[in-house]
Design an enzyme around this catalytic site. Structure first.
Site, PDB file in Angstrom:
ATOM      1  N   GLN A 108       0.822  -1.206   0.000  1.00 15.14           N
ATOM      2  CA  GLN A 108       0.000   0.000   0.000  1.00 15.14           C
ATOM      3  C   GLN A 108       0.861   1.263   0.000  1.00 15.14           C
ATOM      4  O   GLN A 108       0.341   2.355  -0.198  1.00 15.14           O
ATOM      5  CB  GLN A 108      -0.912   0.019   1.232  1.00 15.14           C
ATOM      6  CG  GLN A 108      -1.952  -1.078   1.262  1.00 15.14           C
ATOM      7  CD  GLN A 108      -2.706  -1.136   2.574  1.00 15.14           C
ATOM      8  OE1 GLN A 108      -2.761  -2.178   3.209  1.00 15.14           O
ATOM      9  NE2 GLN A 108      -3.301  -0.042   3.012  1.00 15.14           N
TER      10      GLN A 108
ATOM     11  N   PHE B 246      -6.264  -4.039   3.552  1.00 18.34           N
ATOM     12  CA  PHE B 246      -6.906  -3.762   4.843  1.00 18.34           C
ATOM     13  C   PHE B 246      -5.953  -3.147   5.866  1.00 18.34           C
ATOM     14  O   PHE B 246      -6.183  -3.236   7.071  1.00 18.34           O
ATOM     15  CB  PHE B 246      -7.545  -5.034   5.426  1.00 18.34           C
ATOM     16  CG  PHE B 246      -8.393  -5.792   4.462  1.00 18.34           C
ATOM     17  CD1 PHE B 246      -9.520  -5.210   3.903  1.00 18.34           C
ATOM     18  CD2 PHE B 246      -8.066  -7.088   4.086  1.00 18.34           C
ATOM     19  CE1 PHE B 246     -10.305  -5.904   2.997  1.00 18.34           C
ATOM     20  CE2 PHE B 246      -8.848  -7.784   3.180  1.00 18.34           C
ATOM     21  CZ  PHE B 246      -9.968  -7.201   2.633  1.00 18.34           C
TER      22      PHE B 246
ATOM     23  N   GLU C  16       0.334  -1.803   4.481  1.00 14.43           N
ATOM     24  CA  GLU C  16       0.785  -0.410   4.543  1.00 14.43           C
ATOM     25  C   GLU C  16       2.240  -0.347   4.976  1.00 14.43           C
ATOM     26  O   GLU C  16       3.042   0.350   4.380  1.00 14.43           O
ATOM     27  CB  GLU C  16      -0.087   0.389   5.508  1.00 14.43           C
ATOM     28  CG  GLU C  16       0.314   1.849   5.598  1.00 14.43           C
ATOM     29  CD  GLU C  16      -0.604   2.671   6.483  1.00 14.43           C
ATOM     30  OE1 GLU C  16      -0.218   3.803   6.839  1.00 14.43           O
ATOM     31  OE2 GLU C  16      -1.700   2.197   6.830  1.00 14.43           O
TER      32      GLU C  16
ATOM     33  N   ARG D 268      -4.860   7.755  16.702  1.00  8.99           N
ATOM     34  CA  ARG D 268      -6.216   7.740  16.144  1.00  8.99           C
ATOM     35  C   ARG D 268      -7.216   7.155  17.142  1.00  8.99           C
ATOM     36  O   ARG D 268      -8.392   7.527  17.133  1.00  8.99           O
ATOM     37  CB  ARG D 268      -6.264   6.979  14.815  1.00  8.99           C
ATOM     38  CG  ARG D 268      -7.594   7.143  14.095  1.00  8.99           C
ATOM     39  CD  ARG D 268      -7.554   6.576  12.691  1.00  8.99           C
ATOM     40  NE  ARG D 268      -6.953   7.478  11.719  1.00  8.99           N
ATOM     41  CZ  ARG D 268      -7.639   8.334  10.974  1.00  8.99           C
ATOM     42  NH1 ARG D 268      -8.953   8.457  11.122  1.00  8.99           N
ATOM     43  NH2 ARG D 268      -7.019   9.089  10.098  1.00  8.99           N
TER      44      ARG D 268
ATOM     45  N   ARG E  76      -7.926  -1.783   8.996  1.00 11.92           N
ATOM     46  CA  ARG E  76      -9.095  -0.964   8.663  1.00 11.92           C
ATOM     47  C   ARG E  76      -9.735  -0.334   9.912  1.00 11.92           C
ATOM     48  O   ARG E  76     -10.234  -1.034  10.782  1.00 11.92           O
ATOM     49  CB  ARG E  76     -10.104  -1.847   7.943  1.00 11.92           C
ATOM     50  CG  ARG E  76     -11.134  -1.139   7.114  1.00 11.92           C
ATOM     51  CD  ARG E  76     -11.964  -2.173   6.395  1.00 11.92           C
ATOM     52  NE  ARG E  76     -12.738  -1.609   5.296  1.00 11.92           N
ATOM     53  CZ  ARG E  76     -13.350  -2.358   4.375  1.00 11.92           C
ATOM     54  NH1 ARG E  76     -13.265  -3.686   4.436  1.00 11.92           N
ATOM     55  NH2 ARG E  76     -14.045  -1.795   3.401  1.00 11.92           N
TER      56      ARG E  76
ATOM     57  N   THR F  52      -3.758  11.562  10.274  1.00 15.29           N
ATOM     58  CA  THR F  52      -3.626  12.420  11.456  1.00 15.29           C
ATOM     59  C   THR F  52      -2.248  13.067  11.527  1.00 15.29           C
ATOM     60  O   THR F  52      -2.069  14.051  12.241  1.00 15.29           O
ATOM     61  CB  THR F  52      -3.911  11.627  12.745  1.00 15.29           C
ATOM     62  OG1 THR F  52      -3.049  10.482  12.801  1.00 15.29           O
ATOM     63  CG2 THR F  52      -5.365  11.159  12.772  1.00 15.29           C
TER      64      THR F  52
ATOM     65  N   ALA G 120      -5.865   5.399   5.390  1.00 17.71           N
ATOM     66  CA  ALA G 120      -6.584   6.450   6.109  1.00 17.71           C
ATOM     67  C   ALA G 120      -7.855   6.882   5.401  1.00 17.71           C
ATOM     68  O   ALA G 120      -8.357   7.982   5.629  1.00 17.71           O
ATOM     69  CB  ALA G 120      -5.681   7.668   6.344  1.00 17.71           C
TER      70      ALA G 120
ATOM     71  N   GLU H 100     -13.066   2.945   5.542  1.00 18.64           N
ATOM     72  CA  GLU H 100     -12.966   2.507   6.928  1.00 18.64           C
ATOM     73  C   GLU H 100     -14.210   2.735   7.791  1.00 18.64           C
ATOM     74  O   GLU H 100     -14.547   1.877   8.615  1.00 18.64           O
ATOM     75  CB  GLU H 100     -11.770   3.198   7.597  1.00 18.64           C
ATOM     76  CG  GLU H 100     -10.435   2.750   7.053  1.00 18.64           C
ATOM     77  CD  GLU H 100      -9.291   3.561   7.647  1.00 18.64           C
ATOM     78  OE1 GLU H 100      -8.580   3.023   8.513  1.00 18.64           O
ATOM     79  OE2 GLU H 100      -9.119   4.731   7.247  1.00 18.64           O
TER      80      GLU H 100
END
Length: 774
Positions: free
Chosen positions: A215, A246, A250, A328, A360, A458, A527, A730
């Protein structure tokens, strides 16, 4: 419009771009998916002489490596070479946020499955056979598997983070009701259909091309360069699509790409590394388990006056993305409710599990589960329905979040009231009461689940993207962005934008693979921001090209630019069709030496966050929604099924209703799985027990709700979303949390002495024990 104009000008252009896109367009990847023609890393036609690699990993969760004997493995015919940390020319470090994760273990191992070496052979079969011949001796050290253990022993990833609003301690003194408790939410396996993998190819002059299932192409590029000790421009990373991500790809797609590149660097030959399912399950991190405590205070009229919680995040053996995920969690600790006095704290605890990672929702679901548990506890103790407390505390316009952002364009009450009215919630609740009154062996439970989820990275600097658009001589169009297609339909949405701006057939448009040489220095596809960021950049590039083409058309037709528009592959003047067609316009532009390529950059405006004060405006906008879930429990067996989930969701102005509906349904089922059946299990030695689909249960066709109904809420949308079409990847996962509380309510209907416990997932075994617990 040129790329150096302001974002405000871009937003004003939205009104001139037709919002009435082909909103029923299907995911254009579906055609090749169902025909088995979509290409993934494992489908690449490999070069002659390509080697295959297998990872040798730790058979213990924690210990000092005393001895490793590779001699028998190295002597096996077909084995080319075995690589360890000693073969790394740069730094043996792949940690992103915190540099605390080696590519290969050196003197110690910190989790069961930690990579120690890479076996490269003529075939995967030979490499796996060689792995069995490696002898290793490990002096075992104490193993920590839970966050509570880690906290007790002072094992942390980094310093705690805390958000606050108002004066919580003082507010508790003014509360009519105060309740305390604890919760646990377990991890979750990503179980993407395509396992982790990469293919590395040597190019000339020491350059290397990596085809990776990631990702985050730039993260892979940067980390390979760091480990190999070379410049980033010598590494090209290419991604066609992922077979699911998912969040699990990442950050955790990176090590396998680095290992393949390391072998190619030394051997000057192509190397393919694809994890099999068992290796993937054992070596990769999951959604973070959380052990949390809460304290909630309410007034006589059920207003939540004060709320505090401490989240213990089980981060695993290295930071990975844990600090960002913890952040988060704090951002979503109060879910859809306005609480004037809040104190939340998160502690990232270091354990001897594989480094847990993005999944996710990215920490948001774990935060929401705790406040929903606190509300359920309060309702149970006071003797009112949970819905009553939820409803009177919903966010309103201009309420303040605990991190300082003022809530704008709030749809919390709109989605809640719409769900009540559209689905006739009073009748649904009455049906549940009537059923429970007339049945002993079966009981029903109903729960409301509101959601509020912030959209943006964020970490503010990550909120930017680029797009490169080419118009070719024949009028066809190529688009390159940083967006990675992983089943969410982002390629289709990028094509929709170009098709609408130029008013051409979507068949004229091609989305190129995601490639670091065409679009560099990118944020990952994560995100829920991929379509917004890359879509806005694509829109800017297309609008720049459109302005140039209007200039050419005005010259050719001898009319003003303002009178020109493109429609159905023709040039219109004052809404009247001219003789100038799209292809002729492009030819004319070429003859006039007008640039038909554009590279645009978009950075989300307005957002900011000061981590020294823990205050700011971190989100471009929020997504809202409300779900009503009903379940039926077999009180003899403890098994259950979900009768329906009825949702009113805030899509904004959806670009593609079919794609977005699929995202809501898929996320919902994944959330239900996390809350009800997907139980990650490690033994006390840190060994994964739920290491196969025979021991790790995910929702199948027999366990999904019998009815899923999703209604879009009536809303104006938000200009910060691409064409006012809000992010959808998400937020819907959190609807699945309602399944947990529906089960709780069904259990209470059978066992009046049941004391609420908040220990997810609520598996059939737990349901059965709860039904008969005194």
């Amino acid at each position: 419009m040129h790329k150096n104009k302001t974002n405000k000008v871009l937003d004003s252009k939205l009104d001139s771009v037709s919002i009435a896109l082909k909103r029923s367009i299907k995911n254009l990847d579906s055609y090749t998916h169902v025909r088995g023609e979509s290409l993934y890393v494992d489908d690449i036609n490999i070069r002659q002489g390509t080697f295959h690699a297998v990872v040798f990993d730790s058979p213990k969760a924690h210990g000092k490596i005393k001895r490793i004997d590779y001699s028998k493995a190295e002597a096996l015919e077909g084995v080319e070479r075995i690589f360890t940390y000693k073969d790394i020319p740069g730094e043996n470090e792949i940690g992103g946020i915190i540099p605390d994760e080696p590519l290969f273990a050196e003197d110690e191992v910190h989790f069961w499955g930690m990579p120690i070496a890479l076996i490269v052979a003529e075939s995967e079969f030979i490499a796996r056979k060689a792995r069995q011949l490696i002898a290793i001796e490990i002096e075992e050290l104490p193993v920590i598997t839970t966050a509570k253990e880690a906290k007790a022993k002072g094992n942390f990833i980094n310093a705690p983070r805390s958000f606050s609003l108002g004066d919580t301690e003082k507010a508790f003194q003014d509360c009519k009701y105060v309740f305390e408790g604890e919760t646990f939410s377990n991890g979750q396996e990503h179980l993407y259909i395509e396992a982790q993998g990469a293919y590395a190819e040597p190019l000339e002059n020491g350059n290397i091309k990596i085809t990776s299932s990631t990702q985050g192409p730039t993260s892979v590029q940067k980390t390979i360069a760091h480990v190999l000790g070379i410049a980033m421009h010598k590494i090209e990373v290419d991604v066609t699509r992922l077979g699911g991500g998912f969040g699990g790809k990442e950050d955790q797609a990176t090590p396998w790409a680095v290992m393949a590149a390391l072998a190619t660097y030394h051997l000057n030959q192509s190397v393919k590394l694809i994890l099999n399912r068992h290796d993937d399950l054992r070596m990769t991190g999951k959604r973070h388990p959380y052990e949390s405590t809460y304290k909630i205070g309410l007034s006589k009229d059920l207003k939540i006056l004060a709320y505090q919680t401490e989240f213990l995040q089980n981060s695993g053996a290295a930071a990975d993305l844990s600090p960002a995920i913890a952040e988060r969690t704090l951002f979503h600790a109060t879910n859809s409710y306005y609480v004037p006095n809040v104190t939340t704290k998160v502690i990232s605890c270091k354990t001897n599990l594989p480094p847990n990672t993005a999944f996710r929702g990215f920490g948001g679901p774990q935060g929401m589960f705790v406040i929903e548990s606190a509300i359920a506890k309060a309702a149970h103790e006071i003797g009112v329905s949970t819905r009553q407390i939820q409803e009177v505390n919903l966010l309103d316009e201009n309420d303040t979040f605990s991190y300082g952002q003022i809530a704008k364009k709030v749809e919390a009450k709109n989605t809640w009231n719409s769900a009540k009215n559209i689905f006739n919630s009073e009748a649904l609740e009455q049906d549940v009461k009537d059923f429970n009154k007339n049945n002993k062996a079966f009981k029903k439970g109903l729960a409301f689940m509101p959601i509020t989820f912030g959209i943006s990275f964020t970490n503010t600097p990550m909120n930017h993207a680029r797009a490169l658009v080419h118009i070719y001589l024949d009028g066809s169009i190529g688009i390159s962005t940083a967006a990675v297609e992983m089943g969410q339909g982002v390629n289709t949405k990028m094509m929709q934008i170009a098709a609408d701006v130029f008013s051409v057939s979507i068949e004229k448009i091609k989305i190129e693979s995601t490639n670091t040489t065409r679009v560099a220095n990118t944020s990952p596809s994560a995100a829920s921001s991929t379509a917004d960021l890359n879509g806005k950049a694509t829109l800017m590039a297309c609008n720049s090209l459109l302005e140039r083409l209007k200039t050419v058309a005005s010259q050719d037709l001898n009319v003003s630019e303002s009178s020109i528009c493109l429609k159905d592959e023709c040039v219109y003047v004052n809404d009247k069709k001219s003789e100038l067609l799209w292809t002729a316009l492009i030819s004319s532009a070429m003859l006039k030496r007008v640039a038909l390529s554009e590279n645009a950059h978009y950075a989300t405006p307005e957002i900011h966050f000061d981590k020294t004060k823990e205050k700011g405006h971190p989100f471009a906008y929020h997504v809202y929604g409300t779900a009503i879930t009903t379940t039926t429990i077999d009180c003899i067996r403890g098994t259950y099924e979900f009768d329906y989930v009825k949702i009113v969701h805030d899509y904004g102005k959806s670009m593609s209703e079919g794609i977005d509906l699929g995202q809501v349904e898929g996320a919902l089922i994944q959330g239900i799985g996390w809350m009800t059946m997907e139980e990650i299990a490690y033994n006390k030695d840190g060994k994964l027990l739920s290491n196969a689909l025979s021991t790790y249960k995910i929702p199948d066709i027999f366990s999904v709700p019998k009815i899923v109904e999703v209604i879009p809420v009536e809303t104006e949308g938000n200009d910060m979303a691409i064409l006012k079409s809000k992010a959808v990847g998400e937020p819907p996962l959190m609807y699945g949390i309602g399944a947990y509380f529906a089960l709780q309510n069904a259990i209470k209907a059978f066992n009046s002495k049941y004391e609420l416990e908040f220990h997810a997932p609520m598996t059939p075994e737990k349901v059965l024990m709860s039904l008969y617990k005194k």
